[in-house]
Design a protein around this motif. Structure first.
Motif, PDB file in Angstrom:
ATOM      1  N   ALA A 121       3.742  -5.330  -6.981  1.00 30.12           N
ATOM      2  CA  ALA A 121       2.569  -5.149  -6.358  1.00 30.12           C
ATOM      3  C   ALA A 121       3.104  -5.095  -4.935  1.00 30.12           C
ATOM      4  CB  ALA A 121       1.380  -6.030  -6.390  1.00 30.12           C
ATOM      5  N   PHE A 122       4.015  -6.334  -4.700  1.00 35.02           N
ATOM      6  CA  PHE A 122       4.442  -6.813  -3.107  1.00 35.02           C
ATOM      7  C   PHE A 122       5.333  -5.407  -2.637  1.00 35.02           C
ATOM      8  CE2 PHE A 122       8.194  -7.918  -0.753  1.00 35.02           C
ATOM      9  CZ  PHE A 122       7.616  -8.875   0.262  1.00 35.02           C
ATOM     10  N   LEU A 123       6.251  -4.975  -3.592  1.00 39.20           N
ATOM     11  CA  LEU A 123       7.052  -3.971  -3.445  1.00 39.20           C
ATOM     12  C   LEU A 123       6.449  -2.424  -3.278  1.00 39.20           C
ATOM     13  CD1 LEU A 123      10.113  -4.785  -5.514  1.00 39.20           C
ATOM     14  CD2 LEU A 123       9.800  -5.051  -3.306  1.00 39.20           C
ATOM     15  N   ALA A 124       5.086  -2.447  -3.960  1.00 39.16           N
ATOM     16  CA  ALA A 124       4.590  -1.261  -4.004  1.00 39.16           C
ATOM     17  C   ALA A 124       3.704  -1.061  -2.551  1.00 39.16           C
ATOM     18  CB  ALA A 124       3.286  -1.035  -5.030  1.00 39.16           C
ATOM     19  N   ALA A 125       3.592  -2.422  -1.924  1.00 37.95           N
ATOM     20  CA  ALA A 125       2.797  -2.169  -0.468  1.00 37.95           C
ATOM     21  C   ALA A 125       3.844  -1.955   0.475  1.00 37.95           C
ATOM     22  CB  ALA A 125       1.947  -3.479  -0.448  1.00 37.95           C
ATOM     23  N   THR A 126       4.967  -2.474   0.116  1.00 40.08           N
ATOM     24  CA  THR A 126       6.064  -2.396   1.444  1.00 40.08           C
ATOM     25  C   THR A 126       6.189  -1.294   2.182  1.00 40.08           C
ATOM     26  OG1 THR A 126       7.237  -4.339   0.273  1.00 40.08           O
ATOM     27  CG2 THR A 126       8.305  -2.650   1.938  1.00 40.08           C
ATOM     28  N   PRO A 127       5.995  -0.089   1.631  1.00 41.28           N
ATOM     29  CA  PRO A 127       6.110   1.125   2.442  1.00 41.28           C
ATOM     30  C   PRO A 127       4.964   1.472   3.359  1.00 41.28           C
ATOM     31  CG  PRO A 127       6.678   1.744   0.023  1.00 41.28           C
ATOM     32  CD  PRO A 127       6.325   0.249   0.110  1.00 41.28           C
ATOM     33  N   ILE A 128       3.802   0.883   3.035  1.00 39.26           N
ATOM     34  CA  ILE A 128       2.859   0.932   3.800  1.00 39.26           C
ATOM     35  C   ILE A 128       2.998   0.542   5.162  1.00 39.26           C
ATOM     36  CG2 ILE A 128       0.098   0.756   4.096  1.00 39.26           C
ATOM     37  CD1 ILE A 128       0.047   0.379   0.961  1.00 39.26           C
ATOM     38  N   PHE A 129       3.548  -0.616   4.947  1.00 36.96           N
ATOM     39  CA  PHE A 129       3.810  -1.222   6.507  1.00 36.96           C
ATOM     40  C   PHE A 129       4.863  -0.567   7.116  1.00 36.96           C
ATOM     41  CE2 PHE A 129       1.767  -4.396   3.901  1.00 36.96           C
ATOM     42  CZ  PHE A 129       0.900  -4.899   4.657  1.00 36.96           C
ATOM     43  N   LEU A 130       5.809   0.152   6.662  1.00 40.88           N
ATOM     44  CA  LEU A 130       6.920   0.655   7.099  1.00 40.88           C
ATOM     45  C   LEU A 130       6.972   1.985   7.510  1.00 40.88           C
ATOM     46  CD1 LEU A 130       9.809  -0.641   4.779  1.00 40.88           C
ATOM     47  CD2 LEU A 130       9.098  -1.703   6.871  1.00 40.88           C
ATOM     48  N   TYR A 131       6.104   2.984   6.942  1.00 39.30           N
ATOM     49  CA  TYR A 131       6.358   4.581   7.132  1.00 39.30           C
ATOM     50  C   TYR A 131       5.018   5.147   7.481  1.00 39.30           C
ATOM     51  CZ  TYR A 131      10.550   3.461   4.311  1.00 39.30           C
ATOM     52  OH  TYR A 131      11.644   2.948   3.898  1.00 39.30           O
ATOM     53  N   PRO A 132       4.959   6.203   7.964  1.00 37.02           N
ATOM     54  CA  PRO A 132       3.849   7.028   8.151  1.00 37.02           C
ATOM     55  C   PRO A 132       3.111   7.471   6.880  1.00 37.02           C
ATOM     56  CG  PRO A 132       5.633   7.843   9.773  1.00 37.02           C
ATOM     57  CD  PRO A 132       6.172   7.093   8.711  1.00 37.02           C
ATOM     58  N   ALA A 133       1.927   7.928   6.735  1.00 40.76           N
ATOM     59  CA  ALA A 133       1.043   8.343   5.611  1.00 40.76           C
ATOM     60  C   ALA A 133       1.835   9.675   5.210  1.00 40.76           C
ATOM     61  CB  ALA A 133      -0.236   7.919   5.667  1.00 40.76           C
ATOM     62  N   ALA A 134       1.907  10.616   6.112  1.00 39.34           N
ATOM     63  CA  ALA A 134       2.333  11.881   5.817  1.00 39.34           C
ATOM     64  C   ALA A 134       3.670  11.808   5.537  1.00 39.34           C
ATOM     65  CB  ALA A 134       2.008  12.783   7.218  1.00 39.34           C
TER      66      ALA A 134
END
Length: 268
Positions: A143-156
């Motif tokens: 779950a920690f790793l799945a959430a990581t991209p949300i803080f790093l990258y744009p949604a599109a």
């Protein structure tokens, strides 16, 4: 490739070029900089390394691990390669390392590029890290790793790259350093505060921020630059936290211009 004092190190580019050491953020892996490596290595001797406790480096951490100790590791790398002085480009936590090193050993840094960094952790950024730690402790590593991209990258950007993100997640799961090390690294970030010592940092510092960063507000990077005797603030309109990955061409142009002492391009 060599290990220096337990740290995995790679060098790229001309051996007689000016040295530029790249320091990653929370993940700690030198591979984070692959989108920027080719552009930088055409002119500079680029040094990549994995932070202690992460990736291919020694996983054992000293007690009370701190950003200051991470700065000591940069000195270890520079000494091991026989580099007297280098530019440092650091992303978030890596930028904090650059600031700490500029205080500890000012003669060893020609300049610092601090990307989406800060002098003291903002309450918003602290809330983001607390949320991520809560996921890690209560929902687990996946779950920690799945959430990581949300803080790093744009949604599109993420929506257009599902296979890439799936591969990243697989690699990150295999290389995950463990809950204790992750917690220690986040704790070091939370404890870092040079807001009262900015006037002592004499090295030229480019504080580069993304206006749409959802982890660290660009205003923190602006405040950092304003507090430095030789600070410069540059703002890009997009890229989110990992702007060197999502907008590498813009990032590379700005950083290369800074390193060469040239006028920063539009958007920087």
């Amino acid at each position: 490739m060599p290990h220096i004092g337990g740290l995995y190190v790679e060098t790229h580019g001309p051996r007689d070029g000016e040295a530029v050491i790249l320091s990653a953020g929370l993940g700690g892996s030198g591979a984070y900089w692959l989108p920027n490596l080719e552009a930088l290595a055409k002119r500079y001797r680029v040094i990549l390394y994995d932070h202690r406790g992460t990736a291919r480096s020694d996983r054992a951490l000293p007690a009370d691990f701190s950003i200051d100790q991470m700065a000591d590791d940069v000195l270890l790398v520079l000494d091991g390669l026989g580099v007297q002085a280098a530019h440092l480009v650091g992303h978030a936590l890596g930028g904090l390392i650059g600031l700490a090193l500029a205080l500890k050993a000012p003669g060893r840094l020609k300049s610092v590029v601090a990307v989406n960094a800060w002098a003291k952790l903002e309450p918003h950024t602290a809330r983001c890290f607390e949320t991520r730690l809560s996921l890690l402790h209560h929902c687990g590593i996946d779950a920690f790793l799945a959430a990581t991209p949300i803080f790093l990258y744009p949604a599109a950007w993420m929506a257009a790259r599902p296979k890439r993100l799936a591969e990243e997640a697989k690699h990150q799961r295999m290389a995950f350093p463990g809950i204790d090390i992750t917690e220690a690294r986040i704790g070091a970030v939370a404890a870092f505060d040079v807001s009262a010592r900015l006037s002592e940092i004499l090295a030229p510092v480019l504080s580069l921020a993304s206006e749409d960063d959802i982890l660290s507000p660009w205003t923190a990077a602006e405040a950092l630059a304003k507090g430095l005797p030789n600070g410069r603030f540059a703002l890009t309109p997009r890229g989110v936290h990992a702007c060197n990955v999502t907008e590498p061409e813009t990032f590379n142009r700005i950083v290369l211009a800074w390193l060469a002492g040239e006028t920063l391009p539009q958007g920087g």
